[in-house]
Design a protein around this motif. Structure first.
Motif, PDB file in Angstrom:
ATOM      1  N   ALA A 254       1.035  -1.394   0.260  1.00  0.00           N
ATOM      2  CA  ALA A 254      -0.085  -0.021  -0.089  1.00  0.00           C
ATOM      3  C   ALA A 254       1.331   1.640   0.100  1.00  0.00           C
ATOM      4  O   ALA A 254       0.804   2.213  -0.831  1.00  0.00           O
ATOM      5  CB  ALA A 254      -1.000   0.422   1.554  1.00  0.00           C
ATOM      6  N   ALA A 255       2.242   1.327   0.780  1.00  0.00           N
ATOM      7  CA  ALA A 255       2.457   2.437   1.001  1.00  0.00           C
ATOM      8  C   ALA A 255       3.320   2.692  -0.704  1.00  0.00           C
ATOM      9  O   ALA A 255       3.485   3.889  -1.243  1.00  0.00           O
ATOM     10  CB  ALA A 255       4.058   2.538   2.300  1.00  0.00           C
ATOM     11  N   ASP A 256       3.638   1.669  -1.294  1.00  0.00           N
ATOM     12  CA  ASP A 256       4.322   1.675  -2.575  1.00  0.00           C
ATOM     13  C   ASP A 256       3.504   2.046  -3.465  1.00  0.00           C
ATOM     14  O   ASP A 256       3.873   2.698  -4.721  1.00  0.00           O
ATOM     15  CB  ASP A 256       5.096   0.428  -2.727  1.00  0.00           C
ATOM     16  N   MET A 257       2.514   2.111  -3.310  1.00  0.00           N
ATOM     17  CA  MET A 257       1.198   2.221  -4.284  1.00  0.00           C
ATOM     18  C   MET A 257       0.544   3.803  -3.868  1.00  0.00           C
ATOM     19  O   MET A 257       0.090   4.711  -4.372  1.00  0.00           O
ATOM     20  CB  MET A 257      -0.177   1.565  -4.506  1.00  0.00           C
ATOM     21  N   GLY A 258       1.735   4.200  -2.354  1.00  0.00           N
ATOM     22  CA  GLY A 258       1.338   6.016  -2.463  1.00  0.00           C
ATOM     23  C   GLY A 258       0.332   6.288  -1.494  1.00  0.00           C
ATOM     24  O   GLY A 258      -0.164   7.308  -0.678  1.00  0.00           O
ATOM     25  N   MET A 259      -0.232   5.152  -0.791  1.00  0.00           N
ATOM     26  CA  MET A 259      -0.819   4.925   0.748  1.00  0.00           C
ATOM     27  C   MET A 259      -0.492   5.519   1.450  1.00  0.00           C
ATOM     28  O   MET A 259       0.919   5.157   1.625  1.00  0.00           O
ATOM     29  CB  MET A 259      -1.339   3.579   0.263  1.00  0.00           C
ATOM     30  N   LYS A 260      -1.200   6.142   2.423  1.00  0.00           N
ATOM     31  CA  LYS A 260      -0.534   6.599   3.700  1.00  0.00           C
ATOM     32  C   LYS A 260      -1.132   5.196   4.841  1.00  0.00           C
ATOM     33  O   LYS A 260      -2.294   4.651   4.420  1.00  0.00           O
ATOM     34  CB  LYS A 260      -1.659   7.841   4.439  1.00  0.00           C
ATOM     35  N   ILE A 261       0.211   5.001   5.229  1.00  0.00           N
ATOM     36  CA  ILE A 261      -0.654   3.371   6.441  1.00  0.00           C
ATOM     37  C   ILE A 261      -0.408   4.243   7.732  1.00  0.00           C
ATOM     38  O   ILE A 261       0.498   4.641   8.027  1.00  0.00           O
ATOM     39  CB  ILE A 261       0.851   3.167   6.481  1.00  0.00           C
ATOM     40  N   GLU A 262      -1.963   3.874   8.242  1.00  0.00           N
ATOM     41  CA  GLU A 262      -2.072   4.504   9.831  1.00  0.00           C
ATOM     42  C   GLU A 262      -2.637   2.802  11.281  1.00  0.00           C
ATOM     43  O   GLU A 262      -2.958   2.587  10.251  1.00  0.00           O
ATOM     44  CB  GLU A 262      -3.613   5.245   9.807  1.00  0.00           C
ATOM     45  N   GLU A 263      -1.391   2.649  11.566  1.00  0.00           N
ATOM     46  CA  GLU A 263      -1.318   1.510  12.708  1.00  0.00           C
ATOM     47  C   GLU A 263      -1.646   2.476  13.455  1.00  0.00           C
ATOM     48  O   GLU A 263      -0.847   3.030  14.222  1.00  0.00           O
ATOM     49  CB  GLU A 263       0.344   1.099  12.224  1.00  0.00           C
ATOM     50  N   ARG A 264      -2.816   2.448  14.473  1.00  0.00           N
ATOM     51  CA  ARG A 264      -3.438   2.775  15.686  1.00  0.00           C
ATOM     52  C   ARG A 264      -4.361   2.457  15.803  1.00  0.00           C
ATOM     53  O   ARG A 264      -5.057   1.298  15.419  1.00  0.00           O
ATOM     54  CB  ARG A 264      -3.778   4.348  14.742  1.00  0.00           C
ATOM     55  N   GLN A 265      -4.884   2.311  16.815  1.00  0.00           N
ATOM     56  CA  GLN A 265      -6.346   2.109  17.028  1.00  0.00           C
ATOM     57  C   GLN A 265      -7.531   3.155  16.567  1.00  0.00           C
ATOM     58  O   GLN A 265      -7.928   3.777  16.005  1.00  0.00           O
ATOM     59  CB  GLN A 265      -6.657   2.270  18.952  1.00  0.00           C
ATOM     60  N   ILE A 266      -8.376   1.689  16.450  1.00  0.00           N
ATOM     61  CA  ILE A 266      -9.647   2.185  15.562  1.00  0.00           C
ATOM     62  C   ILE A 266     -10.807   2.122  16.550  1.00  0.00           C
ATOM     63  O   ILE A 266     -11.299   0.964  16.543  1.00  0.00           O
ATOM     64  CB  ILE A 266      -9.661   0.789  14.178  1.00  0.00           C
ATOM     65  N   PRO A 267     -11.406   2.981  16.460  1.00  0.00           N
ATOM     66  CA  PRO A 267     -12.741   2.870  17.316  1.00  0.00           C
ATOM     67  C   PRO A 267     -13.500   2.435  16.361  1.00  0.00           C
ATOM     68  O   PRO A 267     -13.580   2.549  15.486  1.00  0.00           O
ATOM     69  CB  PRO A 267     -13.146   4.921  17.684  1.00  0.00           C
ATOM     70  N   VAL A 268     -14.208   1.477  17.423  1.00  0.00           N
ATOM     71  CA  VAL A 268     -15.775   0.827  16.496  1.00  0.00           C
ATOM     72  C   VAL A 268     -16.133   1.291  15.844  1.00  0.00           C
ATOM     73  O   VAL A 268     -16.721   1.017  14.303  1.00  0.00           O
ATOM     74  CB  VAL A 268     -16.388  -0.031  17.792  1.00  0.00           C
ATOM     75  N   GLU A 269     -16.696   2.787  16.285  1.00  0.00           N
ATOM     76  CA  GLU A 269     -17.778   3.472  15.554  1.00  0.00           C
ATOM     77  C   GLU A 269     -17.300   4.215  14.173  1.00  0.00           C
ATOM     78  O   GLU A 269     -17.981   4.188  13.171  1.00  0.00           O
ATOM     79  CB  GLU A 269     -18.082   4.776  15.695  1.00  0.00           C
ATOM     80  N   GLU A 270     -16.148   4.155  13.790  1.00  0.00           N
ATOM     81  CA  GLU A 270     -15.664   4.747  13.031  1.00  0.00           C
ATOM     82  C   GLU A 270     -15.775   3.185  11.702  1.00  0.00           C
ATOM     83  O   GLU A 270     -15.576   4.064  10.370  1.00  0.00           O
ATOM     84  CB  GLU A 270     -13.384   4.668  13.002  1.00  0.00           C
ATOM     85  N   LEU A 271     -15.981   2.428  12.197  1.00  0.00           N
ATOM     86  CA  LEU A 271     -16.458   1.595  10.877  1.00  0.00           C
ATOM     87  C   LEU A 271     -17.226   2.041  10.147  1.00  0.00           C
ATOM     88  O   LEU A 271     -17.558   1.887   8.672  1.00  0.00           O
ATOM     89  CB  LEU A 271     -17.500   0.159  11.524  1.00  0.00           C
ATOM     90  N   SER A 272     -18.311   2.699  10.370  1.00  0.00           N
ATOM     91  CA  SER A 272     -19.249   3.665   9.599  1.00  0.00           C
ATOM     92  C   SER A 272     -18.476   5.077   8.332  1.00  0.00           C
ATOM     93  O   SER A 272     -18.766   5.268   7.387  1.00  0.00           O
ATOM     94  CB  SER A 272     -20.440   4.566   9.980  1.00  0.00           C
ATOM     95  N   GLU A 273     -17.118   4.965   8.629  1.00  0.00           N
ATOM     96  CA  GLU A 273     -16.495   6.575   7.988  1.00  0.00           C
ATOM     97  C   GLU A 273     -15.149   5.734   6.563  1.00  0.00           C
ATOM     98  O   GLU A 273     -14.878   5.958   6.054  1.00  0.00           O
ATOM     99  CB  GLU A 273     -15.484   6.634   8.795  1.00  0.00           C
ATOM    100  N   PHE A 274     -15.406   4.015   6.857  1.00  0.00           N
ATOM    101  CA  PHE A 274     -14.516   3.386   5.584  1.00  0.00           C
ATOM    102  C   PHE A 274     -14.850   2.584   4.359  1.00  0.00           C
ATOM    103  O   PHE A 274     -16.631   2.827   4.345  1.00  0.00           O
ATOM    104  CB  PHE A 274     -14.224   1.809   6.361  1.00  0.00           C
TER     105      PHE A 274
END
Ligand code: PLP
Ligand code: COI
Length: 337
Positions: A254-274
């Protein structure tokens, strides 16, 4: 050998011709032994039976279009098995012993490596168990390292078609400071009740939340969780999930494709934002998710019924390297000569 229906293989055990064994006795590892037997005879006091001194690994070999057989990132599995050994006080299998056993077992069972066109692969299962006896709770002084193989198809029956996950807050697979970050059998025993319930209720797997607060996403049954949000690849940072070698590889791709990598806590409500959500692992490869059902809140998060664009790109890139269709710039594969 019976003819194998390569195209319709599921994920399950079948007998190959050979397995490899190596014993640790008197403080040292012996020679690799080749066996045709599916059985082992152990002492009734072996620590693997009583106190769960057991760890395993999972990796795959792929037959390329060029006919060559490639094993994916086996040194990483060797290192992870060493961390598992440290976590439950077992003898460590040195990396060269581990990789020699993997190469040998694949070569000996070459006839079980599925043809390129089938899309199936050879699953390699290294196993380490305490064979010495202890009735007081102590580590064993003898161990058996064993490697078996079997041809497999997709872990989730949908394959690369999107599948459904479920959240239940009443089960944990691992404690916050427990054994979740290593690959020991006990974690899988602890996941059976929730996993079976999920299957009976029509889901592929449980999406576990962190055991301490039930606020953050941990992982999906036998696979890591990832999501795509705009130009970011997002994946949980947690001390109770297994550091997936597939996930580590996808972060690089993903990084090689130019994406930003976010390795972090993911609040369950964030499921609505993906935009896209997926499970990843050796067995799961990339399994796109079309729906996450929060059973406690009777709430659902839905995604596309077809795999998302970025998931497809990552899948093709990963499979391309594994099957030798794409350059392998990081030397992730080992060709079995
Ligand atoms: N998480 C768990 C609990 C697993 O059992 C696995 C499978 O090994 C994974 C994640 C994926 O890890 P890997 O990509 O190294 O196979
Ligand atoms: C793997 O992906 O290799 C696993 O070990 C997952 C599961 C079959 C336990």
């Amino acid at each position: 050998m019976e003819t194998i229906d390569w195209e319709n293989l599921g994920f399950g055990y079948s007998k190959a011709d050979f397995n490899i064994r190596c014993w640790y006795r008197n403080g040292k590892w012996g020679e690799l032994e080749v066996s045709e037997s599916e059985n082992v005879t152990l002492h009734i006091g072996a620590t693997t039976f009583h106190y769960g001194q057991e760890a395993f690994e999972g990796l795959k070999a792929f037959r390329g279009k060029d006919g060559k057989i490639r094993v994916f990132r086996m040194e990483e599995n060797a290192k992870r098995m060493q961390r598992s050994s440290q976590g439950i006080m077992m003898a460590e299998v040195p990396t060269p012993l581990f990789t020699d056993a993997v190469k040998k077992v694949v070569k000996l069972n070459e006839a079980f490596v599925p043809p390129f066109e089938s899309g199936a692969s050879l699953y390699i299962r290294p196993l380490l168990i305490g064979t010495g006896h202890q009735i007081g709770v102590n580590p064993a002084d003898e161990y058996l390292f064993l490697v078996l193989v079997m041809p497999v198809g997709p872990y989730f029956k949908e394959g690369f078609k999107p599948t459904d996950l479920v959240i239940y807050r009443e089960y944990d697979r691992a404690a916050p400071l427990g054994t979740g970050k290593i690959k020991v059998g006990g974690n899988y025993a602890a996941s059976l009740v929730a996993g079976q319930r999920a299957h009976h209720e029509g889901f592929s797997a449980v999406l576990y939340l962190d055991a301490r607060e039930k606020k953050y996403i941990d992982e999906c049954g036998p696979a890591n969780f990832f999501a795509i949000k705009g130009n970011s690849y997002v994946t949980p940072k947690s001390g109770s999930i297994l550091p997936s070698i597939t996930n580590m590889s996808l972060r690089q791709l993903a990084a090689d494709m130019g994406m930003k990598i976010e390795e972090r806590q993911i609040p369950v409500e964030e499921l609505s934002e993906f935009d896209e959500v997926g499970a990843c692992g050796t067995a799961a490869v990339i399994s796109p998710i079309k729906r996450v059902f929060d059973a406690d809140k009777n709430l659902e998060y839905t995604y596309g019924t077809e795999p998302g664009k970025v998931s497809v790109q990552l899948y093709e890139k990963l499979r391309g390297i594994q099957y030798g269709l794409e350059p392998d710039p990081y030397n992730w594969t080992t060709i079995i000569e």
